[in-house]
Design a protein around this motif. Sequence first.
Motif, PDB file in Angstrom:
ATOM      1  N   ILE A  99      21.464 -58.746  -1.215  1.00  0.00           N
ATOM      2  CA  ILE A  99      22.723 -58.122  -1.311  1.00  0.00           C
ATOM      3  C   ILE A  99      22.714 -57.296  -2.734  1.00  0.00           C
ATOM      4  CG2 ILE A  99      25.131 -58.218  -1.509  1.00  0.00           C
ATOM      5  CD1 ILE A  99      24.813 -60.459   0.610  1.00  0.00           C
ATOM      6  N   ALA A 100      22.301 -57.947  -3.780  1.00  0.00           N
ATOM      7  CA  ALA A 100      22.505 -57.402  -5.126  1.00  0.00           C
ATOM      8  C   ALA A 100      21.562 -56.121  -5.171  1.00  0.00           C
ATOM      9  CB  ALA A 100      22.078 -58.313  -6.148  1.00  0.00           C
ATOM     10  N   ARG A 101      20.302 -56.291  -4.688  1.00  0.00           N
ATOM     11  CA  ARG A 101      19.495 -55.022  -4.619  1.00  0.00           C
ATOM     12  C   ARG A 101      20.081 -53.825  -3.897  1.00  0.00           C
ATOM     13  NH1 ARG A 101      15.802 -52.109  -0.834  1.00  0.00           N
ATOM     14  NH2 ARG A 101      14.087 -51.584  -2.153  1.00  0.00           N
ATOM     15  N   TYR A 413      41.722 -63.093   5.442  1.00  0.00           N
ATOM     16  CA  TYR A 413      42.998 -63.513   4.853  1.00  0.00           C
ATOM     17  C   TYR A 413      42.924 -63.093   3.255  1.00  0.00           C
ATOM     18  CZ  TYR A 413      44.339 -65.643   8.886  1.00  0.00           C
ATOM     19  OH  TYR A 413      44.727 -66.152  10.409  1.00  0.00           O
ATOM     20  N   VAL A 414      41.712 -63.016   2.755  1.00  0.00           N
ATOM     21  CA  VAL A 414      41.563 -62.530   1.268  1.00  0.00           C
ATOM     22  C   VAL A 414      40.957 -61.152   1.223  1.00  0.00           C
ATOM     23  CG1 VAL A 414      40.725 -63.485  -0.914  1.00  0.00           C
ATOM     24  CG2 VAL A 414      41.114 -65.121   0.776  1.00  0.00           C
ATOM     25  N   LYS A 415      41.807 -59.997   0.599  1.00  0.00           N
ATOM     26  CA  LYS A 415      41.336 -58.952   0.856  1.00  0.00           C
ATOM     27  C   LYS A 415      39.990 -58.284   0.326  1.00  0.00           C
ATOM     28  CE  LYS A 415      45.049 -56.506   2.639  1.00  0.00           C
ATOM     29  NZ  LYS A 415      46.536 -56.198   2.591  1.00  0.00           N
ATOM     30  N   ASN A 416      39.857 -58.950  -0.933  1.00  0.00           N
ATOM     31  CA  ASN A 416      38.576 -58.755  -1.547  1.00  0.00           C
ATOM     32  C   ASN A 416      37.586 -59.810  -1.652  1.00  0.00           C
ATOM     33  OD1 ASN A 416      39.955 -60.339  -3.150  1.00  0.00           O
ATOM     34  ND2 ASN A 416      39.685 -59.055  -5.021  1.00  0.00           N
ATOM     35  N   LEU A 417      37.364 -60.500  -0.522  1.00  0.00           N
ATOM     36  CA  LEU A 417      36.312 -61.531  -0.344  1.00  0.00           C
ATOM     37  C   LEU A 417      35.446 -61.368   0.884  1.00  0.00           C
ATOM     38  CD1 LEU A 417      35.054 -64.372  -1.327  1.00  0.00           C
ATOM     39  CD2 LEU A 417      36.816 -65.551   0.147  1.00  0.00           C
ATOM     40  N   VAL A 418      34.097 -61.284   0.580  1.00  0.00           N
ATOM     41  CA  VAL A 418      33.087 -60.821   1.745  1.00  0.00           C
ATOM     42  C   VAL A 418      31.992 -61.935   1.712  1.00  0.00           C
ATOM     43  CG1 VAL A 418      31.046 -59.189   2.574  1.00  0.00           C
ATOM     44  CG2 VAL A 418      33.343 -58.376   1.211  1.00  0.00           C
ATOM     45  N   TYR A 419      31.834 -62.363   3.169  1.00  0.00           N
ATOM     46  CA  TYR A 419      31.153 -63.373   3.423  1.00  0.00           C
ATOM     47  C   TYR A 419      29.945 -63.048   3.768  1.00  0.00           C
ATOM     48  CZ  TYR A 419      35.344 -66.597   2.865  1.00  0.00           C
ATOM     49  OH  TYR A 419      36.013 -67.282   2.488  1.00  0.00           O
ATOM     50  N   ALA A 420      28.687 -63.750   3.515  1.00  0.00           N
ATOM     51  CA  ALA A 420      27.428 -63.720   3.892  1.00  0.00           C
ATOM     52  C   ALA A 420      27.017 -65.364   3.763  1.00  0.00           C
ATOM     53  CB  ALA A 420      26.440 -63.057   2.963  1.00  0.00           C
ATOM     54  N   ALA A 421      27.831 -65.755   4.914  1.00  0.00           N
ATOM     55  CA  ALA A 421      27.858 -67.356   5.038  1.00  0.00           C
ATOM     56  C   ALA A 421      27.040 -68.065   6.307  1.00  0.00           C
ATOM     57  CB  ALA A 421      28.881 -67.955   4.884  1.00  0.00           C
ATOM     58  N   GLY A 422      26.729 -69.083   6.165  1.00  0.00           N
ATOM     59  CA  GLY A 422      26.131 -69.767   7.319  1.00  0.00           C
ATOM     60  C   GLY A 422      24.789 -69.455   7.663  1.00  0.00           C
ATOM     61  N   ILE A 423      24.200 -68.738   6.717  1.00  0.00           N
ATOM     62  CA  ILE A 423      23.021 -68.057   7.047  1.00  0.00           C
ATOM     63  C   ILE A 423      21.754 -69.256   6.933  1.00  0.00           C
ATOM     64  CG2 ILE A 423      21.256 -66.353   6.440  1.00  0.00           C
ATOM     65  CD1 ILE A 423      24.324 -65.253   6.582  1.00  0.00           C
ATOM     66  N   ALA A 435      21.904 -58.003   4.434  1.00  0.00           N
ATOM     67  CA  ALA A 435      22.126 -57.250   2.990  1.00  0.00           C
ATOM     68  C   ALA A 435      22.835 -55.825   3.057  1.00  0.00           C
ATOM     69  CB  ALA A 435      20.744 -57.127   2.115  1.00  0.00           C
ATOM     70  N   LYS A 436      22.155 -55.319   4.286  1.00  0.00           N
ATOM     71  CA  LYS A 436      22.658 -53.863   4.279  1.00  0.00           C
ATOM     72  C   LYS A 436      24.024 -53.715   5.123  1.00  0.00           C
ATOM     73  CE  LYS A 436      18.191 -51.193   4.716  1.00  0.00           C
ATOM     74  NZ  LYS A 436      18.491 -50.205   3.502  1.00  0.00           N
ATOM     75  N   GLU A 437      24.297 -54.601   5.884  1.00  0.00           N
ATOM     76  CA  GLU A 437      25.772 -54.782   6.483  1.00  0.00           C
ATOM     77  C   GLU A 437      26.505 -55.147   5.557  1.00  0.00           C
ATOM     78  OE1 GLU A 437      26.529 -54.169   9.426  1.00  0.00           O
ATOM     79  OE2 GLU A 437      28.602 -54.678   9.494  1.00  0.00           O
TER      80      GLU A 437
END
Lengths: 575, 422
Positions: A99-101, A413-423, A435-437
Motif C-alpha cells: 500500500i505504501a508503495r 463509522y470512522v470517516k478517515n479510517l481504511v481497512y486492509a484487514a483479515g488478510i 494495495a491498488k484498491e
Amino acid sequence: MSKTLTKIKKNIKKNITEDIECFKWHSSVVLEGEVDKWEDVILAGRLAANKGYKGVVNKIKVKGLNIPKIKRPLVKDNSLENRFVDILIIGGGVIGCSIARELSKWDCSVLLVEKEEDLAMHTSSRNDGMIHPGLVPKPGTKKAYFNVKGNKLYSKVTKELDISFKRIGSLILLDKNYLKVTWPLIKRRAKLNKVKGVKLLPKKELIRKEPNISKGVVGAIYIPSTGVLSPYEMTLAYGENAVDNGVKISLNTIVKSIDKIKDKIVSVKTNRGKVYPKLVINAAGVYADYIAEMAKDKFFTIHPRKGEIVLLDKKRGAFIESVLANLDLSIKNSKTKGGGLVKTIEGNILVGPNAYEQPFKEDYITNKESVDKMLNSHLSIIPKLSKSDVITYFAGTRAATYEEDFIVERSEYVKNLVYAAGIQSPGLASAPAIAKEIEKISIDILKKQMNLKMKIDWNPKRKKAPKLNSLTLEERNKLVKERSEYGDIICRCEEISKGEIIDALNSKIPASSIDAIKRRTRAGMGRCQGGFCMPLITKIIKEENKTHMTNITKKGKSSFILVEETKCSNKEGEN
Amino acid sequence: MKIKAYYDVVIIGAGPAGMAAGISCYDNKASTLIVEREERIGGILKQCIHDGFGVIEFKEKLTGPEYSERYIKIIKDKNIPIITKTFVLNVEKKGNFKLTLINPKEGIFNIETKALILANGCRERTQKQIFIHGSRPSGIFTAGTAQYFVNILGYLPCKRCVILGSGDIGLIMARRLTLEGANVIGVYEAKKHPSGLIRNISQCLNDYEIPIILSHTITKIIGDDRVKAVEISEVNEDMEPILGTEKIIECDGVILSVGLIPENEIAESLNIDIDKRTKGPIIDQNFMTSENGIFSCGNALHVNDLVDYVSESGRYAGLSAARYINDNYERKFISVEKSLKDFAYIVPQYIDIKSIKDKVIFYFRSMDIKENVKIYIKCGENIIFHKKYRYLRPPEMERIEINLDKELIKGEKSIEFIMMEG
C-alpha cells in the motif's frame, strides 16, 4: 431481538452453551460470555458469521486462559512527536508495504509504522511464498477477486521491483477415487474465478513433469499460473521502493491509542510521539482488530490460525519442479488449508503449511505432533524424501476473520479510517491488487480534503543489491574486482559474501540484527543454520555499525546473542 | 604466491587432515596446492585451546593451536603452496578436475588438478535436525559456535546454560563455560550412555561437579527474545519422550552437542558414493573414493575421536594421491563385509587388490558398548587378524593395522570383520 440474532443464539446454545450473550452493535454481531475451551470460542464465532451481519465481534473468553498482551518495542523517544502526515499506515507486512508503495505515487506525505525492528517479521515472513492461482477461494468473495487479480499483477511488479519470481505451476494430485468426480467441479470453479489454463494431466504427462512422484497418483490437475517468490524479499522490496519515493518508515513503533473527535481520527499516539494523520490505513495483520478497537470501530475479530512450515535441504530441491498438493488437502475446505510440497524460489522444498486454531497471535512455537503429522503425510508424495532432509521449521499465524474473507474498505463509522484487514491466505498472492484498491479508496477520501496530484518523478523501479550466487561467473568476477568483499564467502551453505552482508546493513531499510540480515541475504539459512557464519556476521555488524558485540541481537528487542566479554578476553581484530 | 593453472594434487581444507595430506603430497614429489576457505589455517584446532592433542602423533599432550602450529611450521618451512580465504564454488570432471574458486584478491579463477583430496572436515548437527520444538529465541548455540565465541572472539554466550548431548565438544564447553564463570546446570543425553570420551567425562564434568543426566532430552524451548527455560523430558528405549516426566529448567542458554556430520557437498556434487553410516565417501585402503583421483580424509571421511587419526588419514591420502599421479591407475575392488548390528562402521569399505603395497589401516566403531569381545578379520577360510578387546565403546574409534597378503586375497570377493563375544 431480531430473527437472525435469535437464530444465532439458539444455534450457539445448541452447540456450545446458553451462557453466551449476542447483540447487535453498529452493523455487527457481538458475542460475549465464557466457555471452557478455545474450540468453543471459534465455533461460536463461526456459527455467528455470515448470517447477515457485517462482522462477528467475538468477545467470548475461555475460563482460566490468559492471552498475553501484544509484544511491544523497547524503544521510547519523541522522533515522531507532533508529526503531521497525510496518510498513516499501520503495519509493515506485505500489505502495509505494498500500500505504501502504491500511495508513494501521489504527492502526499505517507508514514508507515511497524512495531518490530524490521519489516515482514510476522505473517509476511512466515508463509510458503506461494502466489496462489485463485482457484480455491469461493467464487464471488473478495478473496477470489483479489487473488486472481493479484496473481496477474505479480508479473509486472516483480519486474519493477527486481524480485525473483517464477510461475512454476501447481499440481493437485488425484488418486483413483477422486479422478472422475473432481475434474468437472474444478473446471467450473476455474471458470467462475477466471483462472486460466487449468487442465487435467493424465499420469503419463504428470510423470514427465514430476518424475519422482509416488506411484499411487493417477493424474493431476495442472494450474499454470501458480508462482513462487520470497515473501519477505517482496515485502522489503515494496518497502524500499516506497522509501525511494518519499514514504517514511518508522520501525520499532507501536500504536498505543487513537484519539477521535466525533467520527474522525485526529491523532495517533505511539511510543515515539503523537502523529496527526489525515487518513489512517489499518494493515496491522493479526492485530488489525486491536487497532480497530482503539478507534472504537471493532466490527470483526481476528482469530489467529497457526500454520507450521518445514524446509528441506537444497540438495533435495531437484526432486520436484512445482507445487504439489494432495486433493483432499487443498480444495475441499478453504478454512483448513493443508499445504503440500512447494519448490521455493531459492530451490528448497518446503513442506506445509498445516492449519490449526489457537488463541495466541504472536505465538510461533512449533509442535512436534503437528509437524510430524504433516511430514508423514506430505513427504510420501515424493518417496525419495525423508525426515533427515529437514533443515528447519517455523510457524506463523494467519489473520483470519470469522467471515473468512478479506476486509478491503473504508470504515463505515470512522470517516478517515481504511481497512486492509483479515488478510489471510491467499494474502500474499492478493497483495498487489489489494494495495491498488486501498490506493483508490484512500486517494478518493483525501481528494475531498486536499489538492492531490500524482508525482511526476515517481519511480516504479527498484534495483536489488547483487546476489552473487545467482549471477554468471563473469558478472560475479567483475563485482569482486570492483569490491573485494564480494569474494569473501561468509555463509558457506548459501555462498553469501561479506559484501552482500555489508549491503544489507547499509540498505534503504537497513538490517540491524542477525535475522534481518538473513532475510535480506539468506546468510544462515542453509543446512548448518548459521553455525559457522553467525559469529562472523556478528563481527561484521559490530565493525560496520560501530557497535559493541554485546548489543547485537538475533531479532531486535532483548534477543541479544552474547551476554558479556570473557574475563580475560583478547579481542581479535578489535581496538 | 602466484597461483598456477595446474597442480598434480589440490587439497581442499587446511585443518589437521589437509595439512598432513599437503605435506605428504609434497614430500612425495607431487605439485601440491592447499585451498582453505578461512583466513587462518588450522581448521577447528584454532578454537580447541584445551589439551590432549597429539598423544599418538607427538607422544605429548598439546593444545589444539600447538598441535596445528607444528604442521603449520612444516608447511611454512617447506614452502608448500597454500591459499586462504578461498572458497570452492564448483568442481567439474573434465579429464582432470577443474575447480572454480573465489577469493577477495583473485576474484573467480580456475585450477586444474589430476587428484583432489577432500579434507574439508565436518559440521555440527543443529537443533532442528534433532527435532527440538518450541520457540526460536536467541541463546541456542551448537557447541562449536559457542566455542568460537568464547575462545576466538572472547565473548560469553550465556551465564546459566543447559547442555544437550554429551558429544566431546559439549563436554569440553561445559568445562570451558564453567571456567569463564557461567553456571552449567547439567549435560542432558538422550541415549543411555555418554557420547563423548571417558576422559572428557572425568576431566570436564566430574572434576567440576557438572552432572550428566542420561536418557533425558529437551522437548521444548521456552522464551521469546532470549531463551528463558527449557522443558526436559525423560526418554524411553526408543528415545521417545515419556509423557508426564516434563520438567522446566530456567536458563539463558542451550548448548548443543548432538553429533557431527562430514561436510560432503563437493563429494555429492560429483556423485561420489556416500556411506550411509559415516555420511562420508566410501573409500578404498588408499583413501580414494568411488571416483578415480578423488580422495577423502579426516572428519570429511568419518568423524574421528582423536586428531592424531585425522592427521594419519591425511598423510595416507596425500601419499596415495601422489602415487596416483604417476601410476596408470586401474582398480579392482573386494568389499569389506561386516555385521551392521555389531559395527557402526568400518573404513575403508573396499580394498583395491591391485594396489596393495603396504599396510592397510582400518578404523571402526562398535554399534554398542561391548565387553570382552574378539574381532576377527576373515579372508575366505583364513583368519588374517584377531584381537581381543576388554571394552568396545561407540565414542571410541578403534584402529587396526594389518599386512594384507596379495596372494592370499587373490580370488576372494571380500574380507569380513567378525565380532564375537568372549
